[in-house]
Motif scaffolding. Structure first.
Motif, PDB file in Angstrom:
ATOM      1  N   GLU A  42      60.317 -24.006  87.805  1.00  0.00           N
ATOM      2  CA  GLU A  42      59.067 -24.317  88.525  1.00  0.00           C
ATOM      3  C   GLU A  42      57.668 -24.907  88.077  1.00  0.00           C
ATOM      4  O   GLU A  42      57.801 -26.494  89.058  1.00  0.00           O
ATOM      5  CB  GLU A  42      58.726 -22.387  88.889  1.00  0.00           C
ATOM      6  N   LEU A  43      57.975 -24.811  86.658  1.00  0.00           N
ATOM      7  CA  LEU A  43      56.771 -26.126  86.027  1.00  0.00           C
ATOM      8  C   LEU A  43      56.840 -27.145  85.916  1.00  0.00           C
ATOM      9  O   LEU A  43      56.248 -27.933  86.045  1.00  0.00           O
ATOM     10  CB  LEU A  43      55.972 -25.247  85.196  1.00  0.00           C
ATOM     11  N   ASP A  44      58.894 -27.207  85.661  1.00  0.00           N
ATOM     12  CA  ASP A  44      58.806 -28.408  85.387  1.00  0.00           C
ATOM     13  C   ASP A  44      60.470 -28.792  86.329  1.00  0.00           C
ATOM     14  O   ASP A  44      61.582 -28.738  85.469  1.00  0.00           O
ATOM     15  CB  ASP A  44      59.218 -28.741  84.066  1.00  0.00           C
ATOM     16  N   PRO A  45      60.510 -28.435  87.779  1.00  0.00           N
ATOM     17  CA  PRO A  45      61.862 -29.467  88.232  1.00  0.00           C
ATOM     18  C   PRO A  45      62.653 -30.084  88.017  1.00  0.00           C
ATOM     19  O   PRO A  45      64.051 -29.743  87.707  1.00  0.00           O
ATOM     20  CB  PRO A  45      61.432 -28.747  89.649  1.00  0.00           C
ATOM     21  N   ASN A  46      62.772 -30.816  87.138  1.00  0.00           N
ATOM     22  CA  ASN A  46      63.483 -31.775  86.535  1.00  0.00           C
ATOM     23  C   ASN A  46      64.308 -32.168  85.868  1.00  0.00           C
ATOM     24  O   ASN A  46      64.608 -32.347  84.973  1.00  0.00           O
ATOM     25  CB  ASN A  46      62.739 -33.251  86.526  1.00  0.00           C
ATOM     26  N   ALA A  47      63.646 -30.906  84.362  1.00  0.00           N
ATOM     27  CA  ALA A  47      63.987 -30.318  83.280  1.00  0.00           C
ATOM     28  C   ALA A  47      65.622 -30.322  83.607  1.00  0.00           C
ATOM     29  O   ALA A  47      65.792 -28.976  84.462  1.00  0.00           O
ATOM     30  CB  ALA A  47      63.199 -29.202  83.023  1.00  0.00           C
ATOM     31  N   THR A  48      66.617 -30.397  82.397  1.00  0.00           N
ATOM     32  CA  THR A  48      67.512 -30.167  82.325  1.00  0.00           C
ATOM     33  C   THR A  48      67.616 -28.332  81.814  1.00  0.00           C
ATOM     34  O   THR A  48      66.487 -27.704  81.534  1.00  0.00           O
ATOM     35  CB  THR A  48      67.860 -30.912  81.375  1.00  0.00           C
ATOM     36  N   GLU A  49      68.955 -28.014  81.806  1.00  0.00           N
ATOM     37  CA  GLU A  49      69.012 -25.945  81.977  1.00  0.00           C
ATOM     38  C   GLU A  49      68.723 -26.313  80.002  1.00  0.00           C
ATOM     39  O   GLU A  49      68.218 -25.219  80.268  1.00  0.00           O
ATOM     40  CB  GLU A  49      70.454 -25.842  82.342  1.00  0.00           C
ATOM     41  N   ASP A  50      69.260 -27.209  79.776  1.00  0.00           N
ATOM     42  CA  ASP A  50      69.524 -27.028  78.127  1.00  0.00           C
ATOM     43  C   ASP A  50      67.562 -27.175  77.982  1.00  0.00           C
ATOM     44  O   ASP A  50      67.538 -26.529  76.866  1.00  0.00           O
ATOM     45  CB  ASP A  50      70.232 -28.224  77.708  1.00  0.00           C
ATOM     46  N   GLU A  51      66.604 -28.196  78.901  1.00  0.00           N
ATOM     47  CA  GLU A  51      64.905 -27.966  77.954  1.00  0.00           C
ATOM     48  C   GLU A  51      64.783 -26.261  78.058  1.00  0.00           C
ATOM     49  O   GLU A  51      64.085 -25.934  77.776  1.00  0.00           O
ATOM     50  CB  GLU A  51      65.033 -29.606  78.522  1.00  0.00           C
ATOM     51  N   ILE A  52      65.519 -25.548  79.476  1.00  0.00           N
ATOM     52  CA  ILE A  52      64.441 -24.718  80.518  1.00  0.00           C
ATOM     53  C   ILE A  52      65.131 -23.734  78.898  1.00  0.00           C
ATOM     54  O   ILE A  52      64.218 -23.501  78.775  1.00  0.00           O
ATOM     55  CB  ILE A  52      65.402 -24.310  81.622  1.00  0.00           C
ATOM     56  N   GLU A  53      66.243 -23.549  78.728  1.00  0.00           N
ATOM     57  CA  GLU A  53      66.881 -23.218  77.830  1.00  0.00           C
ATOM     58  C   GLU A  53      66.147 -22.750  76.104  1.00  0.00           C
ATOM     59  O   GLU A  53      66.002 -21.582  76.045  1.00  0.00           O
ATOM     60  CB  GLU A  53      68.341 -23.073  77.415  1.00  0.00           C
ATOM     61  N   LEU A  54      65.755 -24.504  75.641  1.00  0.00           N
ATOM     62  CA  LEU A  54      64.942 -24.395  74.365  1.00  0.00           C
ATOM     63  C   LEU A  54      63.684 -23.635  74.567  1.00  0.00           C
ATOM     64  O   LEU A  54      63.239 -23.216  73.900  1.00  0.00           O
ATOM     65  CB  LEU A  54      65.167 -25.402  73.790  1.00  0.00           C
ATOM     66  N   ARG A  55      63.214 -24.054  76.421  1.00  0.00           N
ATOM     67  CA  ARG A  55      61.489 -23.728  76.413  1.00  0.00           C
ATOM     68  C   ARG A  55      61.557 -22.482  76.426  1.00  0.00           C
ATOM     69  O   ARG A  55      60.323 -21.715  76.158  1.00  0.00           O
ATOM     70  CB  ARG A  55      61.413 -24.504  77.857  1.00  0.00           C
ATOM     71  N   THR A  56      62.828 -21.918  76.797  1.00  0.00           N
ATOM     72  CA  THR A  56      62.172 -20.110  76.951  1.00  0.00           C
ATOM     73  C   THR A  56      62.239 -19.191  76.123  1.00  0.00           C
ATOM     74  O   THR A  56      61.596 -18.301  75.854  1.00  0.00           O
ATOM     75  CB  THR A  56      63.820 -19.733  77.699  1.00  0.00           C
ATOM     76  N   ARG A  57      63.307 -19.953  74.527  1.00  0.00           N
ATOM     77  CA  ARG A  57      63.432 -19.005  73.826  1.00  0.00           C
ATOM     78  C   ARG A  57      62.202 -19.812  72.105  1.00  0.00           C
ATOM     79  O   ARG A  57      61.340 -19.169  71.923  1.00  0.00           O
ATOM     80  CB  ARG A  57      64.589 -20.490  72.806  1.00  0.00           C
ATOM     81  N   ALA A  58      61.151 -21.031  73.103  1.00  0.00           N
ATOM     82  CA  ALA A  58      60.390 -21.178  72.173  1.00  0.00           C
ATOM     83  C   ALA A  58      59.423 -20.772  72.591  1.00  0.00           C
ATOM     84  O   ALA A  58      58.477 -19.899  72.306  1.00  0.00           O
ATOM     85  CB  ALA A  58      59.959 -22.646  72.524  1.00  0.00           C
ATOM     86  N   LEU A  59      59.105 -20.705  73.463  1.00  0.00           N
ATOM     87  CA  LEU A  59      57.653 -19.550  73.996  1.00  0.00           C
ATOM     88  C   LEU A  59      58.264 -18.158  73.732  1.00  0.00           C
ATOM     89  O   LEU A  59      57.188 -17.670  73.298  1.00  0.00           O
ATOM     90  CB  LEU A  59      57.544 -20.164  75.894  1.00  0.00           C
ATOM     91  N   PHE A  60      58.963 -17.860  74.677  1.00  0.00           N
ATOM     92  CA  PHE A  60      59.800 -16.227  74.345  1.00  0.00           C
ATOM     93  C   PHE A  60      59.271 -16.063  72.511  1.00  0.00           C
ATOM     94  O   PHE A  60      58.091 -14.493  71.685  1.00  0.00           O
ATOM     95  CB  PHE A  60      61.253 -16.105  74.462  1.00  0.00           C
ATOM     96  N   SER A  61      59.701 -16.694  71.577  1.00  0.00           N
ATOM     97  CA  SER A  61      59.805 -16.657  69.864  1.00  0.00           C
ATOM     98  C   SER A  61      57.437 -16.797  69.790  1.00  0.00           C
ATOM     99  O   SER A  61      57.653 -15.905  68.656  1.00  0.00           O
ATOM    100  CB  SER A  61      60.497 -17.712  69.581  1.00  0.00           C
ATOM    101  N   SER A  62      57.237 -16.916  70.446  1.00  0.00           N
ATOM    102  CA  SER A  62      55.856 -17.872  70.158  1.00  0.00           C
ATOM    103  C   SER A  62      55.549 -16.521  70.686  1.00  0.00           C
ATOM    104  O   SER A  62      54.495 -15.875  69.879  1.00  0.00           O
ATOM    105  CB  SER A  62      55.473 -19.617  71.298  1.00  0.00           C
ATOM    106  N   VAL A  63      55.461 -15.738  71.799  1.00  0.00           N
ATOM    107  CA  VAL A  63      54.327 -14.973  71.992  1.00  0.00           C
ATOM    108  C   VAL A  63      55.098 -13.391  71.110  1.00  0.00           C
ATOM    109  O   VAL A  63      54.132 -12.036  70.653  1.00  0.00           O
ATOM    110  CB  VAL A  63      55.064 -14.382  73.804  1.00  0.00           C
ATOM    111  N   HIS A  64      56.644 -13.815  71.108  1.00  0.00           N
ATOM    112  CA  HIS A  64      56.390 -12.538  70.064  1.00  0.00           C
ATOM    113  C   HIS A  64      55.908 -12.523  68.316  1.00  0.00           C
ATOM    114  O   HIS A  64      55.858 -11.657  68.036  1.00  0.00           O
ATOM    115  CB  HIS A  64      58.569 -12.819  69.839  1.00  0.00           C
ATOM    116  N   GLY A  65      56.231 -13.798  67.975  1.00  0.00           N
ATOM    117  CA  GLY A  65      55.314 -13.745  66.876  1.00  0.00           C
ATOM    118  C   GLY A  65      53.808 -13.293  66.832  1.00  0.00           C
ATOM    119  O   GLY A  65      53.114 -13.004  66.314  1.00  0.00           O
ATOM    120  N   ILE A  66      53.212 -13.994  68.265  1.00  0.00           N
ATOM    121  CA  ILE A  66      51.524 -13.686  68.076  1.00  0.00           C
ATOM    122  C   ILE A  66      51.883 -11.700  68.016  1.00  0.00           C
ATOM    123  O   ILE A  66      50.233 -11.018  67.896  1.00  0.00           O
ATOM    124  CB  ILE A  66      50.646 -13.813  69.796  1.00  0.00           C
TER     125      ILE A  66
END
Lengths: 199, 199
Positions: free
Chosen positions: B143-167
């Motif tokens: 929703e934040l970036d409707p133009n993002a590709t599926e691969d971009e969303i997958e990468l961002r999802t992983r990055a944000l999950f990992s970030s919150v996990h690290g915190i």
């Protein structure tokens, strides 16, 4: 005479750290055994406890070295780009952190395993090393937002360090959530750029 | 007859998972012992290996449950705010993740310890549970970036999950880099807001 004793004690201390470091590098911190270390160092098991309070104390000493090497690696990563924009320097540092973890997976892991292996207090110098590592990150963050308070910068430094740490940690767990290193670098790029400029 | 055997097998499986779950909740996954489990389940040690390939296999089964509870917790965290902006929902989910980890520290940790305890392959269903957890995060990100590709969303999802996990991970390691829970919530707020809108 007392000085000779001090000298021998210091030499044994260094030798034990060398041996423990090699052991952790190859087999991880859980594999440290007093008896095996004493054998390799050519001293009595009891002698280990004359120079370290306990095995976690020895692991902390190894971690002290690892922190110094990690700090150097992160600093070197930006040494030639000191004039680059803050975000670029943060990315270079984060990639230096990733590279260090990839090259020294077990020593790097050991930095965060003390809490689980030791009930003794974490010594002053250890916390100082940790905050020195944080200080390297705080610089560019202050440049990004010169009006931020010291407390805000401290919180942001921790948040970003923890975030990059999480990406590296989960990324290196190949068999479950692992991803190729270039993919981790893309995540770091994405996180820090969007963090600094919105996405 | 064959059906009765199947039924008993299924009952033993559930009982073993119940016992292992309670054991991990209290003492962590490293404390799992086949003999003690068999004793408490009132079965032979060998019977455990009729329903699970090995102890890590049993741990994976416990983690399967934990994943389901964690997913429910993260989903519940936004259930009443389904109409909130994507960033707000991401923050609510991340705080739900933090809350689950705080309430179930050892079961939560066990989710990420499989890699270290098992040499067997990670089963299909386990990876599916993991990607279902990621899917919950991917929604607001798209929703934040409707133009993002599926691969971009997958990468961002992983990055944000990992970030919150690290915190959450470093935040909960009280004795070394630990911080109070409200401080972790501030880091999550800061990370996700600045991520979504620049800082």
């Amino acid at each position: 005479m007392a000085r000779d004793t001090e000298k021998r004690r210091a030499e044994l201390r260094e030798r034990l750290i060398d041996i423990a470091e090699a052991q952790i590098q190859e087999h991880g911190s859980a594999s440290l055994r007093a008896r095996a270390l004493a054998e390799e160092a050519g001293c009595a098991v009891g002698a280990i406890y004359n120079v370290f309070t306990d095995m976690p104390g020895l692991q902390l000493a190894v971690n002290g070295r690892t922190f110094a090497r990690l700090g150097a690696r992160v600093t070197d990563a930006v040494a030639e780009r000191a004039d680059a924009p803050p975000v670029e320097r943060l990315i270079l540092m984060a990639k230096g952190y990733l590279a260090f973890a990839v090259e020294n997976p077990k020593l790097w892991r050991a930095l965060f395993e003390v809490e689980m292996t030791s009930d003794s207090e974490v010594p002053e110098w250890y916390m100082r090393d940790l905050s020195q590592l944080f200080a390297i990150i705080a610089g560019p963050l202050s440049e990004l937002d010169p009006n931020a308070t010291e407390d805000e910068i401290e919180l942001r430094t921790r948040a970003l360090f923890s975030s990059v740490h999480g990406i590296v940690l989960l990324g290196l767990e190949r068999r479950i959530s692992g991803v190729p290193i270039p993919r981790m670098e893309s995540m770091i790029d994405y996180l820090l750029r969007s963090f600094a400029s919105g996405n």
